[in-house]
Design a protein around this motif. Structure first.
Motif, mmCIF file in Angstrom:
data_model
loop_
_atom_site.group_PDB
_atom_site.id
_atom_site.type_symbol
_atom_site.label_atom_id
_atom_site.label_comp_id
_atom_site.label_asym_id
_atom_site.label_seq_id
_atom_site.Cartn_x
_atom_site.Cartn_y
_atom_site.Cartn_z
ATOM 1 N N ASN A 5 7.073 -30.510 25.220
ATOM 2 C CA ASN A 5 6.887 -29.356 24.341
ATOM 3 C C ASN A 5 6.280 -29.838 23.026
ATOM 4 O O ASN A 5 6.866 -30.691 22.355
ATOM 5 C CB ASN A 5 8.244 -28.691 24.088
ATOM 6 N N PRO A 6 5.116 -29.311 22.633
ATOM 7 C CA PRO A 6 4.484 -29.795 21.394
ATOM 8 C C PRO A 6 5.090 -29.209 20.128
ATOM 9 O O PRO A 6 4.660 -29.538 19.034
ATOM 10 C CB PRO A 6 3.036 -29.338 21.555
ATOM 11 N N SER A 7 6.087 -28.332 20.258
ATOM 12 C CA SER A 7 6.680 -27.713 19.071
ATOM 13 C C SER A 7 8.132 -27.357 19.356
ATOM 14 O O SER A 7 8.445 -26.286 19.853
ATOM 15 C CB SER A 7 5.900 -26.450 18.668
ATOM 16 N N LYS A 8 9.024 -28.309 19.031
ATOM 17 C CA LYS A 8 10.452 -28.092 19.236
ATOM 18 C C LYS A 8 11.151 -27.981 17.888
ATOM 19 O O LYS A 8 10.683 -28.491 16.870
ATOM 20 C CB LYS A 8 11.059 -29.247 20.029
ATOM 21 N N ALA A 9 12.317 -27.327 17.894
ATOM 22 C CA ALA A 9 13.102 -27.192 16.667
ATOM 23 C C ALA A 9 13.718 -28.536 16.307
ATOM 24 O O ALA A 9 14.086 -29.323 17.174
ATOM 25 C CB ALA A 9 14.178 -26.137 16.850
ATOM 26 N N LEU A 18 9.252 -32.636 8.424
ATOM 27 C CA LEU A 18 8.277 -32.564 9.511
ATOM 28 C C LEU A 18 8.598 -33.716 10.443
ATOM 29 O O LEU A 18 8.364 -34.887 10.114
ATOM 30 C CB LEU A 18 6.839 -32.662 8.997
ATOM 31 N N ASN A 19 9.164 -33.389 11.605
ATOM 32 C CA ASN A 19 9.588 -34.396 12.566
ATOM 33 C C ASN A 19 8.486 -34.600 13.605
ATOM 34 O O ASN A 19 8.203 -33.707 14.403
ATOM 35 C CB ASN A 19 10.886 -33.954 13.245
ATOM 36 N N CYS A 20 7.873 -35.775 13.595
ATOM 37 C CA CYS A 20 6.742 -36.038 14.494
ATOM 38 C C CYS A 20 7.176 -36.170 15.945
ATOM 39 O O CYS A 20 6.339 -36.066 16.844
ATOM 40 C CB CYS A 20 6.005 -37.296 14.046
ATOM 41 N N GLU A 21 8.465 -36.392 16.188
ATOM 42 C CA GLU A 21 8.965 -36.422 17.559
ATOM 43 C C GLU A 21 8.938 -35.021 18.164
ATOM 44 O O GLU A 21 8.647 -34.839 19.343
ATOM 45 C CB GLU A 21 10.402 -36.963 17.574
ATOM 46 N N ASP A 22 9.280 -34.025 17.317
ATOM 47 C CA ASP A 22 9.369 -32.643 17.780
ATOM 48 C C ASP A 22 8.103 -31.844 17.513
ATOM 49 O O ASP A 22 7.876 -30.811 18.142
ATOM 50 C CB ASP A 22 10.555 -31.934 17.101
ATOM 51 N N GLN A 23 7.277 -32.291 16.579
ATOM 52 C CA GLN A 23 6.052 -31.580 16.206
ATOM 53 C C GLN A 23 4.848 -32.528 16.282
ATOM 54 O O GLN A 23 4.161 -32.761 15.282
ATOM 55 C CB GLN A 23 6.189 -31.008 14.784
ATOM 56 N N PRO A 24 4.566 -33.082 17.461
ATOM 57 C CA PRO A 24 3.487 -34.080 17.552
ATOM 58 C C PRO A 24 2.111 -33.519 17.249
ATOM 59 O O PRO A 24 1.272 -34.210 16.668
ATOM 60 C CB PRO A 24 3.581 -34.559 19.008
ATOM 61 N N VAL A 25 1.869 -32.269 17.626
ATOM 62 C CA VAL A 25 0.543 -31.683 17.370
ATOM 63 C C VAL A 25 0.317 -31.525 15.878
ATOM 64 O O VAL A 25 -0.766 -31.849 15.359
ATOM 65 C CB VAL A 25 0.405 -30.321 18.087
ATOM 66 N N LEU A 26 1.323 -31.036 15.162
ATOM 67 C CA LEU A 26 1.184 -30.839 13.719
ATOM 68 C C LEU A 26 1.016 -32.181 13.008
ATOM 69 O O LEU A 26 0.198 -32.302 12.082
ATOM 70 C CB LEU A 26 2.399 -30.084 13.180
ATOM 71 N N CYS A 27 1.765 -33.184 13.423
ATOM 72 C CA CYS A 27 1.611 -34.509 12.804
ATOM 73 C C CYS A 27 0.220 -35.075 13.054
ATOM 74 O O CYS A 27 -0.384 -35.682 12.165
ATOM 75 C CB CYS A 27 2.681 -35.458 13.335
ATOM 76 N N ASN A 28 -0.300 -34.869 14.262
ATOM 77 C CA ASN A 28 -1.664 -35.324 14.552
ATOM 78 C C ASN A 28 -2.690 -34.558 13.730
ATOM 79 O O ASN A 28 -3.689 -35.124 13.266
ATOM 80 C CB ASN A 28 -1.968 -35.144 16.043
ATOM 81 N N LEU A 71 4.851 -26.084 14.072
ATOM 82 C CA LEU A 71 3.432 -25.864 14.351
ATOM 83 C C LEU A 71 2.990 -24.449 14.007
ATOM 84 O O LEU A 71 1.868 -24.236 13.564
ATOM 85 C CB LEU A 71 3.167 -26.165 15.830
ATOM 86 N N HIS A 72 3.878 -23.482 14.205
ATOM 87 C CA HIS A 72 3.483 -22.084 14.091
ATOM 88 C C HIS A 72 3.782 -21.448 12.734
ATOM 89 O O HIS A 72 3.261 -20.374 12.437
ATOM 90 C CB HIS A 72 4.163 -21.266 15.192
ATOM 91 N N ASP A 73 4.622 -22.092 11.906
ATOM 92 C CA ASP A 73 4.987 -21.418 10.655
ATOM 93 C C ASP A 73 4.920 -22.310 9.419
ATOM 94 O O ASP A 73 5.335 -21.908 8.342
ATOM 95 C CB ASP A 73 6.396 -20.828 10.770
ATOM 96 N N TRP A 74 4.371 -23.519 9.553
ATOM 97 C CA TRP A 74 4.412 -24.449 8.422
ATOM 98 C C TRP A 74 3.666 -23.909 7.205
ATOM 99 O O TRP A 74 4.155 -23.997 6.078
ATOM 100 C CB TRP A 74 3.841 -25.811 8.847
ATOM 101 N N PRO A 97 -6.506 -27.562 16.702
ATOM 102 C CA PRO A 97 -7.111 -27.948 17.985
ATOM 103 C C PRO A 97 -7.304 -29.463 18.117
ATOM 104 O O PRO A 97 -7.109 -30.019 19.197
ATOM 105 C CB PRO A 97 -8.448 -27.210 17.973
ATOM 106 N N LEU A 98 -7.682 -30.113 17.019
ATOM 107 C CA LEU A 98 -7.841 -31.570 17.066
ATOM 108 C C LEU A 98 -6.486 -32.242 17.282
ATOM 109 O O LEU A 98 -6.384 -33.250 17.996
ATOM 110 C CB LEU A 98 -8.480 -32.075 15.772
ATOM 111 N N GLY A 99 -5.440 -31.663 16.670
ATOM 112 C CA GLY A 99 -4.098 -32.186 16.886
ATOM 113 C C GLY A 99 -3.685 -32.097 18.340
ATOM 114 O O GLY A 99 -3.077 -33.014 18.889
ATOM 115 N N TYR A 100 -4.028 -30.986 18.994
ATOM 116 C CA TYR A 100 -3.763 -30.845 20.431
ATOM 117 C C TYR A 100 -4.552 -31.882 21.230
ATOM 118 O O TYR A 100 -4.038 -32.451 22.206
ATOM 119 C CB TYR A 100 -4.140 -29.441 20.894
ATOM 120 N N PHE A 101 -5.800 -32.104 20.832
ATOM 121 C CA PHE A 101 -6.657 -33.058 21.537
ATOM 122 C C PHE A 101 -6.027 -34.450 21.520
ATOM 123 O O PHE A 101 -5.932 -35.120 22.560
ATOM 124 C CB PHE A 101 -8.040 -33.074 20.889
#
Length: 240
Positions: free
Chosen positions: A44-48, A130-140, A68-71, A212-216
């Motif tokens: 999951n690319p966006s966990k609590a 911002l937890n990169c384990e739970d929010q990898p797309v946002l961190c990227n 990812l959705h509300d930062w 989108p680049l974060g997802y990539f």
């Protein structure tokens, strides 16, 4: 042949049962089962994320959790449209076993203690995780990695957002380090970040390309290398 009333009434149900048991329906159910099983393996690319020590419950300053959705809404919502004084946000970039090698707990403890200390002082910065384990797309998308402290100065849009980055030590960071950084205004001496991954001011952010680049980048970390080789092999054969 005579049919009873019960038999006649049961005919529609029998027909429905026969339809449900048709090979096509069975194939659909089986395909859905394997699809759900396959999707369960995709991270999951966006966990609590919940801080290990809930400073807010002890009367501390609110610890916001960026996702990812509300930062952006979380940060922007603190700024009044007529404000001329920037709202300060200090965001701790943290992680878990994979992204922080299980060594961010001491830094998180210091951050939580800071939240408790700053609780009665409304002029202190807003605090967030911002937890990169739970929010990898946002961190990227931010180009962020733990343990780091991102310090934002936010004015009403479309004013540029100032952000400064401070690396934190895994083993030696304590509450005093974070508090002194603010009280001595030493963080103001840090050169503002104006790089390619700036969350607000960069061209990627302005044109909506950062996420989108974060997802990539995230896909490259979760998809096995052998699968990429298979895809490349099929693609090269198709071109030939």
């Amino acid at each position: 042949m005579r049919f009873s009333t019960v038999t006649l009434l049961a005919l529609p149900l029998l027909a429905a049962a026969a339809q449900d048991a048709s090979p096509l329906e069975q194939a659909k159910v089986q395909a859905q089962y394997y699809l759900d099983k396959f999707l369960s393996y995709i991270p999951n690319p966006s966990k609590a994320h919940t801080p290990p020590t809930a400073a807010a419950k002890a009367g501390g300053k609110t610890l916001n959790i960026l996702t990812l959705h509300d930062w952006e809404h979380t940060i922007r919502s603190s700024v009044k449209p007529s404000s001329t004084t920037p709202e300060e946000w200090w965001v701790l970039i943290t992680g878990g076993n994979k992204t922080c090698f299980g060594m961010c707990e001491k830094v998180e403890t210091a951050f939580n203690q800071t939240a408790a200390l700053w609780s009665p002082v409304p002029s202190t910065p807003h605090l967030a995780y911002l937890n990169c384990e739970d929010q990898p797309v946002l961190c990227n998308a931010w180009g962020a990695g733990p343990p780091n402290l991102w310090m934002f100065e936010v004015l009403p849009a479309p004013a540029p957002v100032i952000v400064r980055l401070k690396n934190l030590n895994y083993t030696t960071t304590v509450m005093k380090d974070i508090v002194d950084l603010y009280t001595t205004r030493a963080y103001k001496e840090i050169t503002p970040y104006e790089g390619f991954f700036h969350p607000f001011n960069s061209l990627l952010a302005q044109y909506g390309l950062a996420i989108p680049l974060g997802y990539f980048f995230w896909v490259f970390t979760v998809v096995p290398s052998w699968l990429f080789m298979i895809i490349i092999s099929f693609a090269s054969r198709s071109l030939m």
